[in-house]
Design an enzyme around this catalytic site. Structure first.
Site, short mmCIF file in Angstrom:
data_model
loop_
_atom_site.label_atom_id
_atom_site.label_comp_id
_atom_site.label_asym_id
_atom_site.label_seq_id
_atom_site.Cartn_x
_atom_site.Cartn_y
_atom_site.Cartn_z
N HIS A 465 6.23 -4.87 4.53
CA HIS A 465 6.74 -4.25 5.76
C HIS A 465 5.83 -3.14 6.25
O HIS A 465 6.29 -2.03 6.52
CB HIS A 465 8.15 -3.68 5.51
CG HIS A 465 9.16 -4.69 5.09
ND1 HIS A 465 10.35 -4.35 4.45
CD2 HIS A 465 9.18 -6.05 5.20
CE1 HIS A 465 11.04 -5.44 4.19
NE2 HIS A 465 10.35 -6.49 4.64
N PRO A 466 4.53 -3.38 6.42
CA PRO A 466 3.65 -2.29 6.89
C PRO A 466 3.96 -1.93 8.34
O PRO A 466 4.25 -2.80 9.16
CB PRO A 466 2.25 -2.90 6.74
CG PRO A 466 2.46 -4.38 6.89
CD PRO A 466 3.80 -4.65 6.24
#
Length: 549
Positions: A465-466
């Site tokens: 989930h960058p």
């Protein structure tokens, strides 16, 4: 070749913008995508999710630099190199985020992005099958469903949470996120319902939308105005011109990289690589955030888990049923129960997320146990660690330097220790008595803070989930990259709209809020009055100041 709007990237936000910007037929749109078509069962079959995110065909192949706080491990950072972007290789879990996440965005300088502002866009995009009435959309392009939860372990997990004193949340995307309940999926008629299926493919049926395959090398600027995109296709270089605007939606890794290659970023860093400065924006590539998680795994004493389906014969049977009918175990991601809970008294809204899975297995598809088991993926939602994306060189083809600085803040360690111990408490409830065997991972011998820390250091994984590397904020914020209308500060005719603009990571998986960004950005780009603010108030636990549950 030219169009009114040129969008770089066909991912969650890019596909949504292609759909909305072309909707009334007034404007032409070109979408630049380097990735391959999203065809075949490895992409479209929900249960095959572990394959595309580990395949060079569909993934950009990014990895972090060795992370010093987790023993020098380098963690992979899958990003979709395919139509639909990461929505075509993700786990298909649908989470909006908590209302307080968006209120924090607004308070930090992203005015107009509070929960009351974004809730109407979540409703516009959703076609919710069974969510809370009045809080969910039912006519949007994005189908959202709940799994069947046929396995009794899904119900045991929710009941165990209730027995431990936590709330039950029948729809965590509705009024009340906090609690244990069913998990939602972007799956429709047994198929992955990616942004490509929901938005891009319908848009491409319009005469004013065109898809161009190519590798975006840099933004073409005339002075401080973006006028196009230089792309590479095969051995040919060309420029696609934008009559109105260029919109970058290339991911939290590629969006800041593209800005820096185009002369927009930290002046000293660009000078180091011989890139002429167009706009000194020190926040480009900074503020990198992610979610980490560990798997807490337990043996199951009854033969009811998915372990029975991991042999080649069962996989073939599942595949054939899915190919013929789009039903069966191939038609779900198997994440069908979830929880969002608070770690301690004084925490206003959930800061821990659970995914529950009725098998003990890794994301790469390898079984951790040679027998029946179940597991919870658990991790803190608001890490205080921050990282960066920087250029390795001025060569557009070279991958950037990705440093997350995972676990660099001491509070992250305390939060993860609590996650491990809390999961043991939940698995120890009476609801699991008929099923609970020995603990597989971390193992009963792992008890002290130091032992748990060593387990975390060796086994913590990215939830993929960058976000945050082109932060949205006030124009006088030196670390902001885009303003609240997604315009790159200091440059005309250029916007960024994807998860990179998140000021702070949201509670849960990021596909949902990324699509919302594309929906809302479209109205800003078109100069429309934003949708009317909602007056619905989310549920906040009245005991939050004195209790964790």
């Amino acid at each position: 070749m030219e169009a009114d709007f040129v969008i770089i990237g066909s991912g969650s936000a890019g596909s949504a913008m292609a759909y909305r910007l072309s909707e009334d037929g007034r404007y032409s749109v070109i979408v630049i995508e380097y990735g391959v078509p999203d065809v075949g069962p490895l992409i479209q079959m929900p249960a095959a999710l572990s394959f595309p995110m580990n395949m060079e065909t569909y993934d950009w192949g990014f990895s972090s630099e060795p992370e010093p706080h987790i023993g020098g491990r380098s963690l992979v950072t899958p990003r979709g190199k395919v139509l639909g972007g990461s929505s075509s290789i993700n786990g298909m879990v649908y989470v909006r985020g908590h209302a307080c996440d968006f209120d924090h965005w607004s308070q930090s300088g992203a005015r107009g992005w509070a929960y009351a502002d974004v809730l109407p866009y979540f409703k516009r995009m959703e076609n919710s099958q069974g969510g809370q009435e009045g809080w969910r959309g039912t006519n949007g392009p994005l189908y959202v469903q709940r799994g069947k939860r046929d396995n009794p372990l899904f119900h045991a997990f929710v009941e165990a949470g209730h027995q431990a004193g936590f709330e039950v949340a029948d729809d965590y995307n509705g009024e009340k996120q906090e609690g244990f309940g069913p998990m939602e999926q972007t799956i429709h008629n047994g198929r992955r319902w990616s942004a490509a299926n929901a938005y891009l493919k319908p848009a491409l049926k319009r005469p004013n939308v065109k898809l161009v395959k190519g590798f975006a090398r840099k933004i073409v600027l005339e002075g401080k105005r973006a006028v196009g995109v230089e792309i590479e296709a095969g051995r040919t270089f060309s420029t696609i011109r934008a009559r109105r605007e260029v919109i970058i939606a290339a991911s939290s890794i590629n969006s800041p990289k593209l800005l820096m290659l185009s002369g927009i970023g930290p002046a000293a860093h660009l000078k180091e690589h011989g890139i002429d400065l167009v706009a000194d924006r020190p926040g480009v590539g900074q503020n990198l955030q992610d979610h980490l998680e560990v798997y807490i795994q337990q043996e199951c004493t009854q033969p009811i888990t998915l372990y029975s389906e991991l042999n080649l014969f069962s996989k073939a049977r599942i595949g054939v049923e899915w190919l013929l009918f789009k039903t069966g175990d191939g038609a779900t991601n198997h994440f069908e129960s979830a929880a969002f809970v608070r770690s301690k008294a004084g925490v206003e809204y959930p800061d821990i997320q659970y995914h529950f899975l009725p098998v003990a297995i890794r994301y790469d598809g390898k079984a951790a146990a040679q027998s029946h088991g179940f597991q919870a993926h658990v991790g803190p939602m608001r890490s205080k660690s921050r990282g960066s994306v920087t250029l390795r060189s001025a060569n557009p083809r070279e991958k950037p330097v990705i440093k997350f600085n995972y676990m660099s803040h001491e509070d992250d360690w305390a939060d993860f220790r609590h996650c491990v111990r809390l999961t043991r408490e939940i698995f120890g409830q009476a609801a699991f008595d008929p099923y609970r065997g020995a603990e597989i991972q971390p193992g009963a011998h792992v008890q002290t803070d130091d032992e748990i820390d060593n387990f975390i250091r060796e086994h913590v994984e990215s939830a993929f989930h960058p976000c945050g590397t082109c932060k949205m904020g006030a124009v006088d914020d030196p670390m902001a990259v885009v303003d609240p209308e997604c315009r790159v500060i200091g440059v005309e005719g250029l916007r960024v709209a994807d998860s990179s603009i998140f000021p702070r990571i949201t509670n849960g998986n990021l596909n949902g809020p990324s699509i919302m960004v594309g929906e809302k950005a479209s109205d800003h780009i078109l100069g429309r009055t934003p949708l009317a603010r909602s007056n619905q108030e989310p549920w906040i636990n009245p005991r939050w100041q004195v209790s964790d549950r």
